[in-house]
Scaffold this motif. Structure first.
Motif, PDB file in Angstrom:
ATOM      1  N   VAL A   1       0.843  -1.192   0.000  1.00 15.56           N
ATOM      2  CA  VAL A   1       0.000   0.000   0.000  1.00 15.56           C
ATOM      3  C   VAL A   1       0.881   1.245   0.000  1.00 15.56           C
ATOM      4  O   VAL A   1       1.795   1.370   0.821  1.00 15.56           O
ATOM      5  N   THR A   2       0.585   2.172  -0.909  1.00 20.41           N
ATOM      6  CA  THR A   2       1.292   3.448  -0.979  1.00 20.41           C
ATOM      7  C   THR A   2       0.333   4.563  -0.610  1.00 20.41           C
ATOM      8  O   THR A   2      -0.725   4.716  -1.240  1.00 20.41           O
ATOM      9  N   VAL A   3       0.683   5.324   0.422  1.00 21.27           N
ATOM     10  CA  VAL A   3      -0.162   6.435   0.867  1.00 21.27           C
ATOM     11  C   VAL A   3      -0.074   7.568  -0.145  1.00 21.27           C
ATOM     12  O   VAL A   3       1.019   7.965  -0.558  1.00 21.27           O
ATOM     13  N   VAL A   4      -1.252   8.104  -0.530  1.00 25.80           N
ATOM     14  CA  VAL A   4      -1.299   9.159  -1.536  1.00 25.80           C
ATOM     15  C   VAL A   4      -1.777  10.479  -0.944  1.00 25.80           C
ATOM     16  O   VAL A   4      -1.189  11.535  -1.172  1.00 25.80           O
ATOM     17  N   GLY A   5      -2.857  10.454  -0.171  1.00 25.63           N
ATOM     18  CA  GLY A   5      -3.411  11.703   0.357  1.00 25.63           C
ATOM     19  C   GLY A   5      -4.285  11.460   1.567  1.00 25.63           C
ATOM     20  O   GLY A   5      -4.498  10.316   1.999  1.00 25.63           O
ATOM     21  N   ILE A   6      -4.799  12.545   2.108  1.00 26.31           N
ATOM     22  CA  ILE A   6      -5.623  12.498   3.319  1.00 26.31           C
ATOM     23  C   ILE A   6      -6.993  11.907   2.993  1.00 26.31           C
ATOM     24  O   ILE A   6      -7.588  12.230   1.964  1.00 26.31           O
ATOM     25  N   GLY A   7      -7.500  11.061   3.881  1.00 26.47           N
ATOM     26  CA  GLY A   7      -8.832  10.493   3.698  1.00 26.47           C
ATOM     27  C   GLY A   7      -8.898   9.068   4.222  1.00 26.47           C
ATOM     28  O   GLY A   7      -8.056   8.625   4.996  1.00 26.47           O
ATOM     29  N   THR A   8      -9.929   8.330   3.775  1.00 22.90           N
ATOM     30  CA  THR A   8     -10.154   6.955   4.220  1.00 22.90           C
ATOM     31  C   THR A   8     -10.344   6.052   3.005  1.00 22.90           C
ATOM     32  O   THR A   8     -11.044   6.405   2.063  1.00 22.90           O
ATOM     33  N   SER A   9      -9.708   4.903   3.050  1.00 24.27           N
ATOM     34  CA  SER A   9      -9.853   3.915   1.977  1.00 24.27           C
ATOM     35  C   SER A   9     -10.006   2.536   2.605  1.00 24.27           C
ATOM     36  O   SER A   9      -9.480   2.276   3.690  1.00 24.27           O
ATOM     37  N   THR A  10     -10.732   1.671   1.922  1.00 27.89           N
ATOM     38  CA  THR A  10     -10.829   0.273   2.340  1.00 27.89           C
ATOM     39  C   THR A  10      -9.934  -0.556   1.427  1.00 27.89           C
ATOM     40  O   THR A  10     -10.097  -0.542   0.204  1.00 27.89           O
ATOM     41  N   ILE A  11      -8.989  -1.253   2.025  1.00 28.72           N
ATOM     42  CA  ILE A  11      -8.096  -2.135   1.279  1.00 28.72           C
ATOM     43  C   ILE A  11      -8.678  -3.547   1.356  1.00 28.72           C
ATOM     44  O   ILE A  11      -8.866  -4.083   2.452  1.00 28.72           O
ATOM     45  N   THR A  12      -8.988  -4.126   0.196  1.00 29.71           N
ATOM     46  CA  THR A  12      -9.666  -5.420   0.142  1.00 29.71           C
ATOM     47  C   THR A  12      -8.766  -6.472  -0.485  1.00 29.71           C
ATOM     48  O   THR A  12      -8.073  -6.207  -1.470  1.00 29.71           O
ATOM     49  N   ALA A  13      -8.790  -7.661   0.112  1.00 37.57           N
ATOM     50  CA  ALA A  13      -8.105  -8.819  -0.450  1.00 37.57           C
ATOM     51  C   ALA A  13      -9.160  -9.861  -0.824  1.00 37.57           C
ATOM     52  O   ALA A  13     -10.064 -10.144  -0.028  1.00 37.57           O
ATOM     53  N   SER A  14      -9.056 -10.419  -2.025  1.00 35.22           N
ATOM     54  CA  SER A  14     -10.034 -11.402  -2.502  1.00 35.22           C
ATOM     55  C   SER A  14      -9.316 -12.666  -2.956  1.00 35.22           C
ATOM     56  O   SER A  14      -8.169 -12.628  -3.411  1.00 35.22           O
ATOM     57  N   GLN A  15     -10.035 -13.810  -2.845  1.00 34.94           N
ATOM     58  CA  GLN A  15      -9.548 -15.081  -3.359  1.00 34.94           C
ATOM     59  C   GLN A  15     -10.667 -15.780  -4.115  1.00 34.94           C
ATOM     60  O   GLN A  15     -11.819 -15.761  -3.672  1.00 34.94           O
ATOM     61  N   ILE A  16     -10.343 -16.391  -5.234  1.00 37.90           N
ATOM     62  CA  ILE A  16     -11.317 -17.219  -5.926  1.00 37.90           C
ATOM     63  C   ILE A  16     -11.342 -18.593  -5.264  1.00 37.90           C
ATOM     64  O   ILE A  16     -10.422 -18.957  -4.516  1.00 37.90           O
ATOM     65  N   THR A  17     -12.392 -19.358  -5.525  1.00 33.41           N
ATOM     66  CA  THR A  17     -12.466 -20.698  -4.943  1.00 33.41           C
ATOM     67  C   THR A  17     -11.373 -21.593  -5.512  1.00 33.41           C
ATOM     68  O   THR A  17     -10.951 -21.439  -6.667  1.00 33.41           O
ATOM     69  N   ASP A  18     -10.922 -22.525  -4.688  1.00 35.56           N
ATOM     70  CA  ASP A  18      -9.934 -23.504  -5.152  1.00 35.56           C
ATOM     71  C   ASP A  18     -10.565 -24.883  -5.307  1.00 35.56           C
ATOM     72  O   ASP A  18      -9.871 -25.882  -5.470  1.00 35.56           O
ATOM     73  N   GLY A  19     -11.898 -24.938  -5.248  1.00 35.36           N
ATOM     74  CA  GLY A  19     -12.606 -26.204  -5.347  1.00 35.36           C
ATOM     75  C   GLY A  19     -12.996 -26.760  -4.006  1.00 35.36           C
ATOM     76  O   GLY A  19     -13.929 -27.565  -3.892  1.00 35.36           O
ATOM     77  N   THR A  20     -12.315 -26.309  -2.950  1.00 32.58           N
ATOM     78  CA  THR A  20     -12.649 -26.728  -1.587  1.00 32.58           C
ATOM     79  C   THR A  20     -13.177 -25.551  -0.777  1.00 32.58           C
ATOM     80  O   THR A  20     -14.197 -25.656  -0.108  1.00 32.58           O
ATOM     81  N   TYR A  21     -12.482 -24.426  -0.859  1.00 29.51           N
ATOM     82  CA  TYR A  21     -12.871 -23.235  -0.113  1.00 29.51           C
ATOM     83  C   TYR A  21     -13.618 -22.253  -1.018  1.00 29.51           C
ATOM     84  O   TYR A  21     -13.308 -22.116  -2.207  1.00 29.51           O
ATOM     85  N   CYS A  22     -14.589 -21.570  -0.421  1.00 26.06           N
ATOM     86  CA  CYS A  22     -15.412 -20.623  -1.168  1.00 26.06           C
ATOM     87  C   CYS A  22     -14.580 -19.415  -1.603  1.00 26.06           C
ATOM     88  O   CYS A  22     -13.613 -19.038  -0.934  1.00 26.06           O
ATOM     89  N   ALA A  23     -14.999 -18.808  -2.698  1.00 27.63           N
ATOM     90  CA  ALA A  23     -14.450 -17.496  -3.047  1.00 27.63           C
ATOM     91  C   ALA A  23     -14.820 -16.528  -1.926  1.00 27.63           C
ATOM     92  O   ALA A  23     -15.947 -16.558  -1.415  1.00 27.63           O
ATOM     93  N   SER A  24     -13.891 -15.714  -1.517  1.00 28.40           N
ATOM     94  CA  SER A  24     -14.149 -14.854  -0.357  1.00 28.40           C
ATOM     95  C   SER A  24     -13.270 -13.614  -0.412  1.00 28.40           C
ATOM     96  O   SER A  24     -12.324 -13.525  -1.194  1.00 28.40           O
ATOM     97  N   SER A  25     -13.589 -12.676   0.445  1.00 30.54           N
ATOM     98  CA  SER A  25     -12.803 -11.443   0.522  1.00 30.54           C
ATOM     99  C   SER A  25     -12.876 -10.886   1.935  1.00 30.54           C
ATOM    100  O   SER A  25     -13.773 -11.220   2.717  1.00 30.54           O
ATOM    101  N   ALA A  26     -11.913 -10.028   2.264  1.00 30.64           N
ATOM    102  CA  ALA A  26     -11.872  -9.335   3.549  1.00 30.64           C
ATOM    103  C   ALA A  26     -11.198  -7.989   3.324  1.00 30.64           C
ATOM    104  O   ALA A  26     -10.476  -7.805   2.343  1.00 30.64           O
ATOM    105  N   GLY A  27     -11.436  -7.061   4.214  1.00 35.69           N
ATOM    106  CA  GLY A  27     -10.839  -5.741   4.053  1.00 35.69           C
ATOM    107  C   GLY A  27     -10.471  -5.109   5.376  1.00 35.69           C
ATOM    108  O   GLY A  27     -10.883  -5.582   6.447  1.00 35.69           O
ATOM    109  N   TYR A  28      -9.672  -4.074   5.299  1.00 34.41           N
ATOM    110  CA  TYR A  28      -9.378  -3.269   6.477  1.00 34.41           C
ATOM    111  C   TYR A  28      -9.460  -1.799   6.098  1.00 34.41           C
ATOM    112  O   TYR A  28      -9.332  -1.420   4.930  1.00 34.41           O
TER     113      TYR A  28
END
Length: 427
Positions: free
Chosen positions: A217-244
């Motif tokens: 992550v590179t900080v650009v300016g003042i404010g709030t952003s949600t950083i999200t990580a996503s994964q596609i399914t691998d056949g066993t685990y569901c496609a999912s995402s999380a953020g901070y």
């Protein structure tokens, strides 16, 4: 349309597995008619976004009736991507028949072998039967067709989904606070899915950008952003995402006005003072002041901590006092610090001279006496000392900018010292 049998089935599924939905249709917009009487489904249904192509389909009070007394009916889904999860997916639906069961239900998926299921429920019962069919070999650009093999049946709650296990993807720190100018950073989530790579995204690129592959992550300016990580399914685990959440603010800033590096001169054994003004913005902790260095003990401050309010310190006067004990040149460092702010330092220099007596009159001041007041011009923050003829100190203080007037009660010869300038007057 919701039914007791469906609620029980869903409760069981939530406890043991997760579902990644591809298509859901509960026919709740089909408000005309009913599915419990032979005359309750006479309004034709032309389909919706989930099932745009229909044949002999009728509204049935939160369900759809397929077929008539003389022909079968069908509904065909929109185009679906059934290639996920290795092409493994399920088709679930609720069904019940006419006054009697008039045939079976056939489910056809593009390019796959059709499956047919039987059922026993009829309109006399308010409960539908739930059917689940499993398929393999699903591809992109597929459709799902549900049809009666003969005449009439009611269909409700169609779901096309993959069965998978939750990956429990998560970030350890849900909220991160940074200042503009901070270095780039990475926070990597944890996940039970160790096969599928993470893909990162920022909700506000004016605040921060993120490398889609590494999560840097590179900080650009003042404010709030949600950083999200996503994964596609691998056949066993569901496609999912999380953020901070990333909050970026302006960095704490300390400012000293009036003087760059204080320089003070005093007679050995005496003191001289100088005032500096300090302010700060965007602080998260109080402002601390400290004097260090070889001759730190010869310098002192009027206060060593300034309380911030709402992150700010208004312009605050701090007095630096130099009290040499011997003739010579002295130095120390004044440091101002607050968590997250860049420390601000000032060099303090002091020069101690031989103490001047009553007869040493150097750098005379323009001092005059009027109505028992000693009056003179001076700069702000200079030390003012007044002695009587036998060397007793009668007055000690700091001058104000411009005209100063000191009321006196005694009489006789007075020695007036302002900073390192001295003169005498007679009261």
């Amino acid at each position: 349309m919701r039914k007791i049998s469906l609620i029980i089935a869903l409760t069981f599924v939530v406890v043991f597995i997760s579902q990644a939905q591809i298509l859901q249709e509960d026919f709740s917009t089909l408000t005309n008619g009913d599915n419990t009487t032979t005359s309750g489904a006479g309004v034709a249904w032309t389909g919706d976004s989930n099932f745009p192509t229909v044949s002999s389909a009728y509204q049935a009070g939160g369900a759809v009736k397929l077929g008539t007394s003389s022909k079968a009916g069908s509904i065909i889904s929109k185009v679906l991507d059934l290639s996920v999860n290795g092409g493994k997916f399920n088709v679930s639906f609720d069904v019940k028949g006419w006054t009697t069961v008039e045939g079976s239900i056939k489910v056809t998926v593009t390019g796959l072998t059709a499956q047919t299921v039987t059922y026993t429920a009829t309109m006399a019962s308010t409960a539908f039967e739930n059917k689940v069919l499993s398929f393999t070999g699903g591809t992109a650009n597929s459709t799902v067709t549900i049809e009666t093999t003969a005449k009439r049946a009611y269909i409700d709650n169609v779901n096309v989904y993959i069965s998978c296990t939750a990956s429990n993807i998560a970030f350890a720190t849900p909220t991160v606070t940074k200042f503009t100018g901070d270095a780039a950073f990475t926070q990597t989530p944890t996940s039970l899915n160790t096969t599928s790579p993470f893909t990162f995204a920022s909700s506000a690129t004016s605040v921060a950008t993120v490398n889609a592959t590494t999560g840097l992550v590179t900080v650009v300016g003042i404010g709030t952003s949600t950083i999200t990580a996503s994964q596609i399914t691998d056949g066993t685990y569901c496609a999912s995402s999380a953020g901070y959440t990333l909050n970026v603010t302006a960095p704490p800033t300390l400012t000293v006005t009036d003087v760059t590096n204080p320089s003070l001169t005093a007679d050995a054994g005496k003191s001289v003072s100088q005032v500096i003004n300090i302010s700060a913005v965007n602080l998260t902790t109080n402002l601390g002041l400290a004097i260090t260095g070889a001759n730190a003990s010869l310098f002192s401050l009027s206060q060593y901590s300034i309380t911030q309010t709402g992150g700010n310190v208004p312009n605050t006067s701090v007095t630096i006092t130099y009290s040499p004990t011997a003739v010579g040149n002295h130095s120390a460092t004044l440091t101002m610090a607050s968590t997250g702010a860049i420390d601000l330092s000032r060099s303090l220099t002091g020069t101690a001279t031989i103490a001047s007596g009553l007869n040493e009159l150097s750098n005379p001041l323009n001092v005059f006496v009027e109505n028992k007041n000693i009056r003179f011009n001076a700069g702000a923050g200079e030390t003012i000392d007044i002695y009587n003829a036998i060397g007793q100190k009668l007055v000690h203080g700091l001058t104000v900018e411009g005209f100063n007037s000191i009321p006196m009660t005694g009489q006789g010869v007075m020695l007036v010292r302002v900073g390192n300038r001295t003169t005498k007057v007679i009261l």
